[in-house]
Design a protein around this motif. Structure first.
Motif, PDB file in Angstrom:
ATOM      1  N   GLU A  12       0.809  -1.219   0.000  1.00  0.00           N
ATOM      2  CA  GLU A  12       0.000   0.000   0.000  1.00  0.00           C
ATOM      3  C   GLU A  12       0.846   1.274   0.000  1.00  0.00           C
ATOM      4  OE1 GLU A  12      -3.271   0.701  -0.140  1.00  0.00           O
ATOM      5  OE2 GLU A  12      -3.978  -1.364  -0.206  1.00  0.00           O
ATOM      6  N   ASP A  13       1.950   1.278   0.778  1.00  0.00           N
ATOM      7  CA  ASP A  13       2.802   2.466   0.849  1.00  0.00           C
ATOM      8  C   ASP A  13       3.407   2.788  -0.517  1.00  0.00           C
ATOM      9  OD1 ASP A  13       2.281   2.767   3.559  1.00  0.00           O
ATOM     10  OD2 ASP A  13       4.043   1.592   4.164  1.00  0.00           O
ATOM     11  N   GLN A  14       3.906   1.761  -1.175  1.00  0.00           N
ATOM     12  CA  GLN A  14       4.496   1.954  -2.498  1.00  0.00           C
ATOM     13  C   GLN A  14       3.428   2.415  -3.490  1.00  0.00           C
ATOM     14  OE1 GLN A  14       6.025  -1.552  -4.474  1.00  0.00           O
ATOM     15  NE2 GLN A  14       7.546  -0.344  -5.575  1.00  0.00           N
ATOM     16  N   TYR A  15       2.248   1.814  -3.424  1.00  0.00           N
ATOM     17  CA  TYR A  15       1.143   2.190  -4.300  1.00  0.00           C
ATOM     18  C   TYR A  15       0.811   3.673  -4.133  1.00  0.00           C
ATOM     19  CZ  TYR A  15      -3.592   2.495  -6.205  1.00  0.00           C
ATOM     20  OH  TYR A  15      -4.699   2.873  -6.918  1.00  0.00           O
ATOM     21  N   GLU A  16       0.648   4.118  -2.906  1.00  0.00           N
ATOM     22  CA  GLU A  16       0.294   5.520  -2.646  1.00  0.00           C
ATOM     23  C   GLU A  16       1.406   6.455  -3.096  1.00  0.00           C
ATOM     24  OE1 GLU A  16      -2.596   6.712  -1.882  1.00  0.00           O
ATOM     25  OE2 GLU A  16      -3.450   4.711  -1.638  1.00  0.00           O
ATOM     26  N   ALA A  17       2.661   6.069  -2.896  1.00  0.00           N
ATOM     27  CA  ALA A  17       3.784   6.902  -3.341  1.00  0.00           C
ATOM     28  C   ALA A  17       3.783   7.047  -4.862  1.00  0.00           C
ATOM     29  CB  ALA A  17       5.106   6.312  -2.857  1.00  0.00           C
ATOM     30  N   LEU A  18       3.512   5.964  -5.550  1.00  0.00           N
ATOM     31  CA  LEU A  18       3.466   6.010  -7.015  1.00  0.00           C
ATOM     32  C   LEU A  18       2.301   6.867  -7.503  1.00  0.00           C
ATOM     33  CD1 LEU A  18       4.293   2.269  -7.692  1.00  0.00           C
ATOM     34  CD2 LEU A  18       5.733   4.226  -8.284  1.00  0.00           C
ATOM     35  N   ARG A  19       1.147   6.759  -6.847  1.00  0.00           N
ATOM     36  CA  ARG A  19      -0.015   7.581  -7.211  1.00  0.00           C
ATOM     37  C   ARG A  19       0.296   9.060  -6.992  1.00  0.00           C
ATOM     38  NH1 ARG A  19      -3.357   7.304 -10.261  1.00  0.00           N
ATOM     39  NH2 ARG A  19      -5.097   8.061  -9.087  1.00  0.00           N
ATOM     40  N   TYR A  23       1.535   8.382 -11.312  1.00  0.00           N
ATOM     41  CA  TYR A  23       1.309   7.136 -12.037  1.00  0.00           C
ATOM     42  C   TYR A  23      -0.178   6.792 -12.035  1.00  0.00           C
ATOM     43  CZ  TYR A  23       6.319   5.997 -12.091  1.00  0.00           C
ATOM     44  OH  TYR A  23       7.674   5.994 -12.317  1.00  0.00           O
ATOM     45  N   SER A  24      -0.628   6.080 -13.073  1.00  0.00           N
ATOM     46  CA  SER A  24      -2.026   5.658 -13.130  1.00  0.00           C
ATOM     47  C   SER A  24      -2.300   4.620 -12.047  1.00  0.00           C
ATOM     48  CB  SER A  24      -2.344   5.060 -14.499  1.00  0.00           C
ATOM     49  OG  SER A  24      -1.677   3.823 -14.668  1.00  0.00           O
ATOM     50  N   LYS A  25      -3.566   4.397 -11.764  1.00  0.00           N
ATOM     51  CA  LYS A  25      -3.941   3.378 -10.782  1.00  0.00           C
ATOM     52  C   LYS A  25      -3.447   2.004 -11.224  1.00  0.00           C
ATOM     53  CE  LYS A  25      -8.121   5.639  -9.105  1.00  0.00           C
ATOM     54  NZ  LYS A  25      -9.578   5.550  -9.003  1.00  0.00           N
ATOM     55  N   GLU A  26      -3.627   1.720 -12.522  1.00  0.00           N
ATOM     56  CA  GLU A  26      -3.233   0.415 -13.056  1.00  0.00           C
ATOM     57  C   GLU A  26      -1.726   0.186 -12.923  1.00  0.00           C
ATOM     58  OE1 GLU A  26      -2.994  -1.913 -17.341  1.00  0.00           O
ATOM     59  OE2 GLU A  26      -4.095  -0.038 -17.200  1.00  0.00           O
ATOM     60  N   LYS A  27      -0.939   1.175 -13.348  1.00  0.00           N
ATOM     61  CA  LYS A  27       0.515   1.017 -13.297  1.00  0.00           C
ATOM     62  C   LYS A  27       1.010   0.965 -11.847  1.00  0.00           C
ATOM     63  CE  LYS A  27       4.666   2.503 -15.591  1.00  0.00           C
ATOM     64  NZ  LYS A  27       5.192   3.309 -16.692  1.00  0.00           N
ATOM     65  N   ALA A  29      -0.626  -0.137  -9.238  1.00  0.00           N
ATOM     66  CA  ALA A  29      -0.976  -1.440  -8.677  1.00  0.00           C
ATOM     67  C   ALA A  29      -0.052  -2.523  -9.213  1.00  0.00           C
ATOM     68  CB  ALA A  29      -2.428  -1.780  -9.000  1.00  0.00           C
ATOM     69  N   ARG A  30       0.249  -2.458 -10.509  1.00  0.00           N
ATOM     70  CA  ARG A  30       1.114  -3.473 -11.113  1.00  0.00           C
ATOM     71  C   ARG A  30       2.500  -3.460 -10.453  1.00  0.00           C
ATOM     72  NH1 ARG A  30       2.589  -1.852 -16.328  1.00  0.00           N
ATOM     73  NH2 ARG A  30       0.449  -1.130 -16.492  1.00  0.00           N
ATOM     74  N   ILE A  31       3.048  -2.250 -10.244  1.00  0.00           N
ATOM     75  CA  ILE A  31       4.367  -2.136  -9.623  1.00  0.00           C
ATOM     76  C   ILE A  31       4.313  -2.559  -8.157  1.00  0.00           C
ATOM     77  CG2 ILE A  31       6.154  -0.494  -8.921  1.00  0.00           C
ATOM     78  CD1 ILE A  31       5.430   1.086 -11.514  1.00  0.00           C
ATOM     79  N   ALA A  32       3.294  -2.087  -7.429  1.00  0.00           N
ATOM     80  CA  ALA A  32       3.187  -2.398  -5.995  1.00  0.00           C
ATOM     81  C   ALA A  32       2.935  -3.880  -5.744  1.00  0.00           C
ATOM     82  CB  ALA A  32       2.081  -1.561  -5.362  1.00  0.00           C
ATOM     83  N   ASN A  33       2.374  -4.584  -6.710  1.00  0.00           N
ATOM     84  CA  ASN A  33       2.095  -6.010  -6.534  1.00  0.00           C
ATOM     85  C   ASN A  33       3.201  -6.918  -7.071  1.00  0.00           C
ATOM     86  OD1 ASN A  33      -0.321  -5.596  -5.244  1.00  0.00           O
ATOM     87  ND2 ASN A  33      -1.511  -5.636  -7.108  1.00  0.00           N
ATOM     88  N   THR A  34       4.268  -6.336  -7.621  1.00  0.00           N
ATOM     89  CA  THR A  34       5.388  -7.128  -8.125  1.00  0.00           C
ATOM     90  C   THR A  34       6.216  -7.620  -6.937  1.00  0.00           C
ATOM     91  OG1 THR A  34       5.485  -5.797 -10.117  1.00  0.00           O
ATOM     92  CG2 THR A  34       7.436  -7.085  -9.592  1.00  0.00           C
ATOM     93  N   PRO A  35       6.486  -8.924  -6.878  1.00  0.00           N
ATOM     94  CA  PRO A  35       7.323  -9.432  -5.792  1.00  0.00           C
ATOM     95  C   PRO A  35       8.711  -8.790  -5.833  1.00  0.00           C
ATOM     96  CG  PRO A  35       6.306 -11.239  -7.015  1.00  0.00           C
ATOM     97  CD  PRO A  35       6.014  -9.978  -7.761  1.00  0.00           C
ATOM     98  N   ASP A  36       9.287  -8.525  -4.669  1.00  0.00           N
ATOM     99  CA  ASP A  36      10.582  -7.855  -4.590  1.00  0.00           C
ATOM    100  C   ASP A  36      11.685  -8.584  -5.357  1.00  0.00           C
ATOM    101  OD1 ASP A  36       9.559  -5.801  -3.082  1.00  0.00           O
ATOM    102  OD2 ASP A  36      10.082  -6.733  -1.163  1.00  0.00           O
ATOM    103  N   GLN A  37      11.684  -9.907  -5.343  1.00  0.00           N
ATOM    104  CA  GLN A  37      12.751 -10.650  -6.006  1.00  0.00           C
ATOM    105  C   GLN A  37      12.652 -10.558  -7.525  1.00  0.00           C
ATOM    106  OE1 GLN A  37      10.432 -11.827  -4.001  1.00  0.00           O
ATOM    107  NE2 GLN A  37       9.941 -13.961  -4.334  1.00  0.00           N
ATOM    108  N   VAL A  38      11.513 -10.157  -8.049  1.00  0.00           N
ATOM    109  CA  VAL A  38      11.339 -10.034  -9.499  1.00  0.00           C
ATOM    110  C   VAL A  38      11.592  -8.597  -9.947  1.00  0.00           C
ATOM    111  CG1 VAL A  38       9.654 -10.242 -11.376  1.00  0.00           C
ATOM    112  CG2 VAL A  38       9.671 -11.920  -9.538  1.00  0.00           C
ATOM    113  N   ALA A  39      11.366  -7.639  -9.081  1.00  0.00           N
ATOM    114  CA  ALA A  39      11.394  -6.232  -9.457  1.00  0.00           C
ATOM    115  C   ALA A  39      12.741  -5.773 -10.009  1.00  0.00           C
ATOM    116  CB  ALA A  39      11.002  -5.370  -8.259  1.00  0.00           C
ATOM    117  N   GLY A  40      13.819  -6.322  -9.565  1.00  0.00           N
ATOM    118  CA  GLY A  40      15.135  -5.887 -10.019  1.00  0.00           C
ATOM    119  C   GLY A  40      15.633  -6.582 -11.262  1.00  0.00           C
TER     120      GLY A  40
END
Length: 84
Positions: A12-19, A23-27, A29-40
């Motif tokens: 949620e914190d990352q989602y709100e920071a991106l908003r 960033y759009s709601k869709e983007k 959410a997509r970023i905030a829901n990405t597992p940490d080990q995949v994000a990099g």
């Protein structure tokens, strides 16, 4: 009746920071829901958009549901694809 799925945001914190950054709601959410080990990890082996033809870019934009793209030039399509 089947239960309706309620979308959940894993970070949620990352989602709100991106908003807050615009960033759009869709983007967001997509970023905030990405597992940490995949994000990099680096993405697939697809060539850079600059190497695609305008028609390939147009088809990709239609595939992901972008609208108002029929008269866009190649550079504009690239920008829309990267910032959707």
């Amino acid at each position: 009746m089947p239960d309706k799925k309620i979308p959940q945001i894993k970070n949620e914190d990352q989602y709100e920071a991106l908003r807050d950054q615009g960033y759009s709601k869709e983007k967001s959410a997509r970023i905030a829901n990405t597992p940490d080990q995949v994000a990099g990890r680096k993405g697939g082996k697809a060539p850079a958009y600059e190497e695609w033809t305008r028609d390939e870019l147009y088809d990709k934009a239609r595939e992901i549901g972008l609208s108002g793209i029929s008269k866009l030039r190649k550079k504009e399509l690239i920008e829309r694809l990267r910032n959707h």
